[in-house]
Design a protein around this motif. Sequence first.
Motif, PDB file in Angstrom:
ATOM      1  N   ASN A   1      74.974   2.911  26.544  1.00  0.00           N
ATOM      2  CA  ASN A   1      73.964   2.339  27.422  1.00  0.00           C
ATOM      3  C   ASN A   1      74.458   0.976  27.895  1.00  0.00           C
ATOM      4  O   ASN A   1      75.579   0.584  27.603  1.00  0.00           O
ATOM      5  CB  ASN A   1      72.589   2.262  26.729  1.00  0.00           C
ATOM      6  N   ARG A   2      73.625   0.277  28.665  1.00  0.00           N
ATOM      7  CA  ARG A   2      74.010  -1.045  29.173  1.00  0.00           C
ATOM      8  C   ARG A   2      73.105  -2.119  28.573  1.00  0.00           C
ATOM      9  O   ARG A   2      72.630  -3.002  29.247  1.00  0.00           O
ATOM     10  CB  ARG A   2      73.940  -1.080  30.702  1.00  0.00           C
ATOM     11  N   GLY A   3      72.836  -1.977  27.289  1.00  0.00           N
ATOM     12  CA  GLY A   3      71.934  -2.904  26.618  1.00  0.00           C
ATOM     13  C   GLY A   3      72.515  -4.301  26.444  1.00  0.00           C
ATOM     14  O   GLY A   3      73.553  -4.648  27.011  1.00  0.00           O
ATOM     15  N   LYS A   4      71.846  -5.081  25.639  1.00  0.00           N
ATOM     16  CA  LYS A   4      72.240  -6.474  25.419  1.00  0.00           C
ATOM     17  C   LYS A   4      73.631  -6.578  24.800  1.00  0.00           C
ATOM     18  O   LYS A   4      74.032  -5.708  24.033  1.00  0.00           O
ATOM     19  CB  LYS A   4      71.267  -7.136  24.441  1.00  0.00           C
ATOM     20  N   ASN A   5      74.310  -7.669  25.093  1.00  0.00           N
ATOM     21  CA  ASN A   5      75.510  -8.037  24.363  1.00  0.00           C
ATOM     22  C   ASN A   5      75.126  -8.689  23.041  1.00  0.00           C
ATOM     23  O   ASN A   5      74.049  -9.260  22.911  1.00  0.00           O
ATOM     24  CB  ASN A   5      76.353  -9.045  25.165  1.00  0.00           C
ATOM     25  N   THR A   6      76.026  -8.627  22.085  1.00  0.00           N
ATOM     26  CA  THR A   6      75.821  -9.365  20.839  1.00  0.00           C
ATOM     27  C   THR A   6      75.674 -10.850  21.179  1.00  0.00           C
ATOM     28  O   THR A   6      76.474 -11.406  21.900  1.00  0.00           O
ATOM     29  CB  THR A   6      77.032  -9.170  19.904  1.00  0.00           C
ATOM     30  N   GLY A   7      74.641 -11.455  20.677  1.00  0.00           N
ATOM     31  CA  GLY A   7      74.437 -12.881  20.949  1.00  0.00           C
ATOM     32  C   GLY A   7      73.464 -13.168  22.075  1.00  0.00           C
ATOM     33  O   GLY A   7      73.013 -14.314  22.227  1.00  0.00           O
ATOM     34  N   ASP A   8      73.110 -12.152  22.874  1.00  0.00           N
ATOM     35  CA  ASP A   8      72.190 -12.390  23.999  1.00  0.00           C
ATOM     36  C   ASP A   8      70.805 -12.850  23.530  1.00  0.00           C
ATOM     37  O   ASP A   8      70.162 -13.669  24.192  1.00  0.00           O
ATOM     38  CB  ASP A   8      72.051 -11.132  24.862  1.00  0.00           C
ATOM     39  N   ASP A   9      70.355 -12.326  22.384  1.00  0.00           N
ATOM     40  CA  ASP A   9      69.043 -12.754  21.874  1.00  0.00           C
ATOM     41  C   ASP A   9      69.031 -14.255  21.607  1.00  0.00           C
ATOM     42  O   ASP A   9      68.055 -14.948  21.913  1.00  0.00           O
ATOM     43  CB  ASP A   9      68.688 -11.997  20.594  1.00  0.00           C
ATOM     44  N   THR A  10      70.130 -14.759  21.063  1.00  0.00           N
ATOM     45  CA  THR A  10      70.235 -16.200  20.795  1.00  0.00           C
ATOM     46  C   THR A  10      70.194 -17.012  22.080  1.00  0.00           C
ATOM     47  O   THR A  10      69.587 -18.086  22.146  1.00  0.00           O
ATOM     48  CB  THR A  10      71.564 -16.505  20.054  1.00  0.00           C
ATOM     49  N   LEU A  11      70.841 -16.474  23.134  1.00  0.00           N
ATOM     50  CA  LEU A  11      70.971 -17.214  24.396  1.00  0.00           C
ATOM     51  C   LEU A  11      69.729 -17.147  25.273  1.00  0.00           C
ATOM     52  O   LEU A  11      69.492 -18.060  26.069  1.00  0.00           O
ATOM     53  CB  LEU A  11      72.171 -16.666  25.188  1.00  0.00           C
ATOM     54  N   PHE A  12      68.940 -16.072  25.150  1.00  0.00           N
ATOM     55  CA  PHE A  12      67.891 -15.841  26.145  1.00  0.00           C
ATOM     56  C   PHE A  12      66.481 -15.610  25.603  1.00  0.00           C
ATOM     57  O   PHE A  12      65.557 -15.422  26.382  1.00  0.00           O
ATOM     58  CB  PHE A  12      68.273 -14.645  27.025  1.00  0.00           C
ATOM     59  N   SER A  13      66.297 -15.636  24.274  1.00  0.00           N
ATOM     60  CA  SER A  13      64.953 -15.323  23.775  1.00  0.00           C
ATOM     61  C   SER A  13      64.193 -16.547  23.253  1.00  0.00           C
ATOM     62  O   SER A  13      62.967 -16.540  23.239  1.00  0.00           O
ATOM     63  CB  SER A  13      65.019 -14.246  22.686  1.00  0.00           C
ATOM     64  N   SER A  14      64.899 -17.593  22.822  1.00  0.00           N
ATOM     65  CA  SER A  14      64.178 -18.740  22.255  1.00  0.00           C
ATOM     66  C   SER A  14      63.623 -19.640  23.362  1.00  0.00           C
ATOM     67  O   SER A  14      64.219 -19.767  24.436  1.00  0.00           O
ATOM     68  CB  SER A  14      65.097 -19.555  21.345  1.00  0.00           C
ATOM     69  N   GLN A  15      62.493 -20.259  23.071  1.00  0.00           N
ATOM     70  CA  GLN A  15      61.860 -21.139  24.062  1.00  0.00           C
ATOM     71  C   GLN A  15      62.751 -22.324  24.404  1.00  0.00           C
ATOM     72  O   GLN A  15      62.783 -22.786  25.554  1.00  0.00           O
ATOM     73  CB  GLN A  15      60.509 -21.628  23.543  1.00  0.00           C
ATOM     74  N   LYS A  16      63.506 -22.800  23.424  1.00  0.00           N
ATOM     75  CA  LYS A  16      64.414 -23.922  23.653  1.00  0.00           C
ATOM     76  C   LYS A  16      65.460 -23.575  24.725  1.00  0.00           C
ATOM     77  O   LYS A  16      65.726 -24.375  25.636  1.00  0.00           O
ATOM     78  CB  LYS A  16      65.113 -24.303  22.337  1.00  0.00           C
TER      79      LYS A  16
END
Length: 237
Positions: free
Chosen positions: A5-20
């Motif tokens: 599939n074309r899901g998230k890359n490893t580390g994308d949650d860190t880069l794009f999910s936190s409010q900071k």
Amino acid sequence: MNNRNRGKNTGDDTLFSSQKQIDKLKLAIQDMHYLLSRNYAEKASSELVGNHYRLKARQIQALRGASASENQIQNRKNKELQIIDLKDKTVYLDGFNVLILLESLLSEAYVFEGSDGCFRDLSGVHGTYKRVNQTQKVIELIALFFYKSQAEQLVWIFDKPVSNSGRIKEIILDFAKENNLNWNVELEFNPDKFLVENTEIIVSSDAWILDYCKNWFNLVKYLIREEKLSINLVKML
């Protein structure tokens, strides 16, 4: 069917999910808008802003995709068509641009809404196209759009030099034949140039195409709303 599939890359949650991180990206896109509206070059602007906010490479990629100058935003809005405008018309679709974006969206990858109202992702074709689990669903969604738009014909344009472009052409034409759709698929050596110079109505989220085309339709925005698609949206604006 394969397991790709074309899901998230490893580390994308860190880069794009936190409010900071989201807050940093919101400030960065405001700065990009300021610089681009004063005719600063996109690459230099994104490097300057990226350094200032200490953004990672994929955050800068997202920032560039979502940013536009005031003139670009107005120009694109002026040329944007509504679904009713497509009735009885021939619509040209920027094949890999639309296909990969929708595959990413359905794979729950992060998607970004740009200043121009277009949605973009972080995937791309790097010389070869590989079909994924979501490819068939994307083609079915585009068929739904085609029915509802009452367009006369849909022409998919793909990059001829990309490996497997001939294979995806066959898949789409077979689907069109089975479902009695007035679709065509063409392979072009320079699809962006072809779309801008030879067509009246384009479906794409490619910034260069949107700047220079005659008219365009925001298909992904339409499908998200019309088909109530679930979307992993990063709100940068």
